[in-house]
Design an enzyme around this catalytic site. Structure first.
Site, PDB file in Angstrom:
ATOM      1  N   TYR A 192      -2.775  -2.190  -2.854  1.00 37.52           N
ATOM      2  CA  TYR A 192      -2.479  -3.161  -3.910  1.00 37.52           C
ATOM      3  C   TYR A 192      -2.308  -4.518  -3.212  1.00 37.52           C
ATOM      4  O   TYR A 192      -1.209  -5.014  -3.034  1.00 37.52           O
ATOM      5  CB  TYR A 192      -1.213  -2.753  -4.679  1.00 37.52           C
ATOM      6  CG  TYR A 192      -1.288  -1.364  -5.246  1.00 37.52           C
ATOM      7  CD1 TYR A 192      -1.857  -1.130  -6.498  1.00 37.52           C
ATOM      8  CD2 TYR A 192      -0.829  -0.271  -4.521  1.00 37.52           C
ATOM      9  CE1 TYR A 192      -1.959   0.163  -7.009  1.00 37.52           C
ATOM     10  CE2 TYR A 192      -0.917   1.024  -5.027  1.00 37.52           C
ATOM     11  CZ  TYR A 192      -1.485   1.223  -6.277  1.00 37.52           C
ATOM     12  OH  TYR A 192      -1.571   2.507  -6.781  1.00 37.52           O
ATOM     13  N   ALA A 229      -1.829   5.405  14.094  1.00 33.42           N
ATOM     14  CA  ALA A 229      -1.969   5.870  15.472  1.00 33.42           C
ATOM     15  C   ALA A 229      -2.847   4.930  16.299  1.00 33.42           C
ATOM     16  O   ALA A 229      -2.588   4.704  17.487  1.00 33.42           O
ATOM     17  CB  ALA A 229      -2.539   7.279  15.497  1.00 33.42           C
ATOM     18  N   GLY A 230      -3.889   4.380  15.669  1.00 33.70           N
ATOM     19  CA  GLY A 230      -4.752   3.451  16.393  1.00 33.70           C
ATOM     20  C   GLY A 230      -4.009   2.187  16.810  1.00 33.70           C
ATOM     21  O   GLY A 230      -4.215   1.662  17.905  1.00 33.70           O
ATOM     22  N   ASP A 231      -3.131   1.703  15.941  1.00 36.91           N
ATOM     23  CA  ASP A 231      -2.326   0.525  16.273  1.00 36.91           C
ATOM     24  C   ASP A 231      -1.360   0.843  17.411  1.00 36.91           C
ATOM     25  O   ASP A 231      -1.123   0.018  18.294  1.00 36.91           O
ATOM     26  CB  ASP A 231      -1.530   0.056  15.051  1.00 36.91           C
ATOM     27  CG  ASP A 231      -2.399  -0.192  13.839  1.00 36.91           C
ATOM     28  OD1 ASP A 231      -3.578  -0.556  14.014  1.00 36.91           O
ATOM     29  OD2 ASP A 231      -1.904  -0.023  12.712  1.00 36.91           O
ATOM     30  N   ALA A 253      -9.843   8.626  25.276  1.00 35.08           N
ATOM     31  CA  ALA A 253     -10.343   7.250  25.199  1.00 35.08           C
ATOM     32  C   ALA A 253     -11.005   6.872  26.507  1.00 35.08           C
ATOM     33  O   ALA A 253     -10.569   7.288  27.591  1.00 35.08           O
ATOM     34  CB  ALA A 253      -9.207   6.281  24.887  1.00 35.08           C
ATOM     35  N   TYR A 307       0.838  -1.193   0.000  1.00 39.64           N
ATOM     36  CA  TYR A 307       0.000   0.000   0.000  1.00 39.64           C
ATOM     37  C   TYR A 307       0.876   1.247   0.000  1.00 39.64           C
ATOM     38  O   TYR A 307       2.031   1.217   0.432  1.00 39.64           O
ATOM     39  CB  TYR A 307      -1.005   0.014   1.140  1.00 39.64           C
ATOM     40  CG  TYR A 307      -0.490   0.236   2.535  1.00 39.64           C
ATOM     41  CD1 TYR A 307      -0.606   1.474   3.157  1.00 39.64           C
ATOM     42  CD2 TYR A 307       0.060  -0.813   3.274  1.00 39.64           C
ATOM     43  CE1 TYR A 307      -0.186   1.672   4.453  1.00 39.64           C
ATOM     44  CE2 TYR A 307       0.495  -0.632   4.571  1.00 39.64           C
ATOM     45  CZ  TYR A 307       0.371   0.613   5.162  1.00 39.64           C
ATOM     46  OH  TYR A 307       0.797   0.803   6.455  1.00 39.64           O
TER      47      TYR A 307
END
Length: 301
Positions: A102, A250-252, A226, A91
């Site tokens: 891809y 960022a979420g990871d 959060a 990607y």
């Protein structure tokens, strides 16, 4: 004592401009490993726990490069399957314009129930997976369901990041499948806006009402903060204020910080704070990762 996280899911070769400019204008690019679950594993490894990542990679230069890069970040990739018949996905980050994928027909899209049955949970304290795996192919979706079943049967705690990816499947299709997977997990991480798009739940409390059986629910609300719902307790921790260079990853990073804190036995608020700290550092780069020094782990041949 360090504990062990097993993260499972597709990792692709990620191409990103070195400077946060659109692809059409960029002069230099970075080729790195990029995948939600392996990103989480790298953050957990950087924070002092053992992190193992499993998936399929193409038996190509990109696949071997990914394995080497993840190993360099302290992630054990010795269980990875190199697939001679299917390629490694790719990607491209296009700052200001989103992401170009891809990945169709990738090695990871050929994960199967047979692969799930071969996964070893010996010494594993926590399994981390995401909804992306359910979206990349029907066989990968079956793999995900099966590997969660096996983990639960072994008494392994299951962490599930909803991670709805609209380019892979639309919300009406994804919503019931992701809700069912969330209900099978012990820990669920989901974005507030993501949950609203999928399930019509505009607030963290609404998500909790939808998932009362999940023992540990974390609802992320971008740069607001959060909220964790754990054992009847509701804890909110505000996000850190940073200048955002690129938001992908960022979420990871948040998940990695939170789960590392959980593995360490930290209080809920400290876990949330650790998640925000990792996310803040990732937001200030064009990559999905942070270059923390870590001991090299095993690379399969």
């Amino acid at each position: 004592m360090p504990r062990t996280l097993l993260a499972i899911g597709e990792t692709m070769a990620m191409v990103t401009p070195v400077v946060a400019t659109p692809v059409v204008d960029a002069d230099a690019f970075l080729l790195d490993a990029g995948g939600a679950e392996s990103n989480v594993a790298a953050h957990v490894a950087a924070l002092g726990h053992r992190a193992v990542w499993f998936s399929r990679l193409g038996a190509d230069a990109l696949g071997h490069r990914i394995a080497r890069q993840l190993s360099g970040r302290g992630v054990d990739v010795s269980r990875v399957i190199f697939d001679d018949a299917h390629p490694t996905g790719m990607y491209v980050k296009d700052p200001g314009n989103g992401v170009l994928y891809y990945r169709r027909g990738s090695a990871a899209a050929h994960l199967s129930e047979a692969d799930a049955d071969a996964v070893s949970f010996d010494g594993v304290d926590l399994l981390h997976v995401s909804g992306i795996t359910a979206a990349i192919s029907s066989s990968a979706a079956s793999f995900l369901t099966r590997v969660i079943e096996r983990a639960r049967a072994r008494g392994v705690t299951v962490s599930f990041d909803v991670n709805h990816r609209a380019p892979l499947w639309d919300a009406p299709t994804a919503a019931p499948a992701l809700l069912e997977l969330a209900r099978r997990a012990d820990i669920v991480l989901v974005g507030r806006d993501e949950a609203e798009t999928l399930w019509g739940t505009p607030a963290a409390a609404d998500v909790r009402a939808l998932l009362p059986e999940v023992s540990e629910l974390i609802v992320k609300d971008g740069d607001v903060g959060a909220t964790a719902f754990v054992r009847g307790e509701e804890v909110f921790e505000p996000a850190l204020v940073v200048e955002v260079v690129e938001a992908v990853g960022a979420g990871d990073a948040f998940a990695g910080g939170y789960l590392a804190g959980r593995l360490s036995g930290d209080p809920v608020r400290a876990r949330l704070r650790a998640g925000h700290e990792r996310a803040a550092r990732t937001l200030q780069t064009t990559t999905d990762s942070i270059d923390d020094p870590a001991p090299a782990a095993g690379i399969p041949s």
